[in-house]
Structure formats: structure tokens, C-alpha cells
Motif scaffolding. Structure first.
Motif, short mmCIF file in Angstrom:
data_model
loop_
_atom_site.label_atom_id
_atom_site.label_comp_id
_atom_site.label_asym_id
_atom_site.label_seq_id
_atom_site.Cartn_x
_atom_site.Cartn_y
_atom_site.Cartn_z
N GLN A 106 0.88 -0.97 0.07
CA GLN A 106 0.14 0.41 -0.52
C GLN A 106 1.14 1.15 -0.15
OE1 GLN A 106 -1.98 1.13 4.37
NE2 GLN A 106 -0.95 -0.97 5.08
N ARG A 107 0.45 2.39 -0.22
CA ARG A 107 1.28 3.75 -0.55
C ARG A 107 1.40 3.88 1.52
NH1 ARG A 107 2.77 3.66 -4.85
NH2 ARG A 107 3.65 5.94 -4.53
N VAL A 108 2.38 3.88 1.84
CA VAL A 108 3.32 4.42 3.13
C VAL A 108 4.53 5.55 3.01
CG1 VAL A 108 4.45 3.53 4.85
CG2 VAL A 108 3.36 1.73 3.46
N ASP A 109 3.81 6.50 3.73
CA ASP A 109 4.85 7.74 4.02
C ASP A 109 6.15 6.66 4.78
OD1 ASP A 109 6.47 9.83 4.82
OD2 ASP A 109 4.65 10.50 4.03
N LEU A 110 7.27 6.64 4.49
CA LEU A 110 8.55 6.15 5.12
C LEU A 110 8.33 7.06 6.29
CD1 LEU A 110 10.65 3.85 6.08
CD2 LEU A 110 11.83 4.41 4.37
N GLY A 111 9.22 8.21 6.12
CA GLY A 111 9.29 8.67 7.66
C GLY A 111 8.39 9.24 8.42
N ALA A 112 7.30 9.57 8.25
CA ALA A 112 5.69 9.13 9.38
C ALA A 112 5.38 8.01 9.80
CB ALA A 112 4.39 9.42 8.49
N LEU A 113 6.05 6.60 9.01
CA LEU A 113 6.06 5.43 10.29
C LEU A 113 6.94 4.94 10.49
CD1 LEU A 113 4.94 2.45 10.04
CD2 LEU A 113 6.61 2.30 8.23
N VAL A 114 8.32 6.18 10.28
CA VAL A 114 9.47 6.14 11.60
C VAL A 114 9.18 6.19 12.72
CG1 VAL A 114 12.30 6.86 11.34
CG2 VAL A 114 11.18 4.88 9.31
N ARG A 115 8.50 7.29 12.54
CA ARG A 115 8.32 9.29 13.89
C ARG A 115 7.61 7.58 14.60
NH1 ARG A 115 7.84 12.22 9.73
NH2 ARG A 115 5.82 12.70 10.03
#
Length: 267
Positions: A106-115
Motif C-alpha cells: 500500500q502507499r506508505v510514508d516512510l518518514g511518518a512510519l519511522v516517527r
């Protein structure tokens, strides 16, 4: 206890097909045990987690309860989460080894997920000994399995906390040509060159069990998740100078023919 061990051995034997060699038999026994143990542990842990949630709701309505009530529930909740994650890791390993763990993209924002992972780790460990700095702006978006990439980030961060000797940890997310790059850097004990490939193998570890714990699954899972997404992971380190783990992930899945070629060339 002997009767229980005999019963477990009988259960595993019944589930395992005949193997041609002692090495194959030993590996199959280990795999079967991990699968059985993780499934058996998940049931009581799920029940415990529900009870903790229920007790928290009751405690919230009874404001006269002493603060130790909530503190004790927090400790229980953290330990349940820790054991649940361990069971999930064992199941993930078995699925990987049987070729059943395909990314659900799915579309994932890596920066947001890391935070998000960093914030969750602080809660799970209650108070990490190290200062964790994050440079992970929004906007690095790829087609990835959110749960799997979150697990990858968690294990790299946990590894940095475990071996970082309480010194600052730094995470960075940035775009690279056709993909995204994640760096997890610590200033801890470091890794000898001869160990830098071995640490990514299943059940391998560098530190001793008494001081560092763990089953040696985290880095193995991180590497296999990166590979499943068409990416790769590496480490730059030397003893006493900390370690930097670098993950590179393509933003989009490779065409089927390219993916098959990449898998066939992977040792």
C-alpha cells in the motif's frame, strides 16, 4: 515435566515428515517447535492483553485507586506487548522460511512510519536509555507493506538501543535514486568485520545471552523484509566506533521478471 516434554516431542514428530539426514531433522524440529510455541503462546497473551485493557477501563472509572494500580498495569501491558511481538517474530520467520510472506503493498510514508515506530518503542521500553534523534520528514512515499516495514524499522532501532551503550542514536530517512534510504546509527560497541555478514543470519547473535537477551531474529527479519521489497540492507561498523545500518528500498515493486532474477541471484 518429563511427561510434558515427551508429549511435545510426540506432537512435533507427528507434524514433521521424514527427513533424510540428522541436520535436516534438527532444523525441522526447531522450525516445528517455533511454530508450535508461537501459536500456543499467542492464545494466553491475547487473553492477557484484553484483561489489561479491561482493568485500565475499570481503573479509569475508579479515581480513588492509588497510582501504583496504573503503574502495575503499564508494566504488565509492556511485557505482554513484548511477548506478543516475540511470538509474531517467530511466526514471521517460519513464514519466510516456507516462502509464505509476500508483502501486502500500500502507499506508505516512510518518514511518518519511522516517527511512529520511535514513539511506540519509547512506550514499549518505557524509558530508552539513549537519546533518539530522528530526521524523517514527510514525503518519502513508496508502495510497501506497512506492517513489515514497521517491523524492519523496529528491529534496527531496538538493535541500536540494545548495543548502543546508552549513547545517542540517530535515524534518517531520505530519498535516493528511484527509492528511499533509511539510516540507523548508534555509537556503541560496534561490530567486527568478520561478524558483519553473520549477524543477518537466522538465530545468529554477537553479544552473549546474559547481557543482551533476544533470539537472534531481528536482523534476519529486517534483511528478509528488505529483500522481499526488492531492497537491501547493509552495515558499516568497526569495534568501539558504533554501527550504521543502511536500508535501501525501491519506491515501486519491480516487474515480475526482474524480481525473479533478483531472488535467484541472492545467496
Amino acid at each position: 515435566m518429563p511427561a510434558m516434554n515427551a508429549q511435545l516431542a510426540g506432537t512435533l514428530d507427528a507434524r514433521r515428515p521424514a527427513r533424510a539426514s540428522a541436520n535436516d531433522s534438527g532444523a525441522a524440529l526447531r522450525d516445528d517447535f517455533l511454530t508450535l510455541a508461537s501459536h500456543e503462546l499467542k492464545t494466553p497473551l491475547t487473553s492477557l492483553a484484553l484483561q489489561v485493557q479491561r482493568m485500565r477501563r475499570i481503573g479509569a472509572r475508579r479515581s480513588e485507586e492509588p497510582p501504583t494500580w496504573g503503574d502495575s498495569l503499564d508494566v504488565v501491558g509492556r511485557q505482554v506487548s513484548r511477548l506478543t511481538r516475540l511470538c509474531d517474530d517467530m511466526l514471521q520467520v517460519m513464514r519466510l522460511r516456507s516462502g509464505e510472506l509476500a508483502p501486502e503493498r500500500q502507499r506508505v510514508d516512510l518518514g511518518a512510519l519511522v516517527r511512529e515506530v520511535v514513539a511506540g518503542l519509547a512506550v514499549e521500553l518505557r524509558a530508552p536509555h539513549a537519546t533518539i534523534s530522528v530526521d524523517a520528514p514527510d514525503g518519502t512515499v513508496g508502495c510497501w507493506d506497512r506492517e513489515q516495514i514497521g517491523r524492519l524499522v523496529f528491529h534496527l532501532l531496538k538493535n541500536a538501543v540494545m548495543f548502543g551503550q546508552g549513547r545517542p542514536i540517530f535515524l534518517e530517512v531520505k530519498a535516493c535514486a528511484g527509492g528511499a534510504r533509511l539510516l540507523v546509527r548508534d555509537r556503541g560497541m560496534g561490530i567486527a568485520e568478520e561478524d558483519q555478514e553473520r549477524i543477518f543470519a537466522c538465530f545468529e547473535r554477537v553479544g552473549d545471552v546474559e547481557h543482551f537477551g533476544g533470539l537472534g531474529l531481528g536482523l534476519y527479519l529486517a534483511r528478509e523484509i528488505a529483500r522481499a521489497h526488492g531492497g537491501h540492507i547493509g552495515v558499516e561498523s568497526s569495534p568501539g566506533r558504533g554501527a550504521t545500518f543502511v536500508v535501501e528500498l525501491p519506491l515501486e515493486p519491480a516487474p515480475a521478471s526482474q524480481a525473479r532474477a533478483a531472488r535467484s541471484s541472492t545467496p
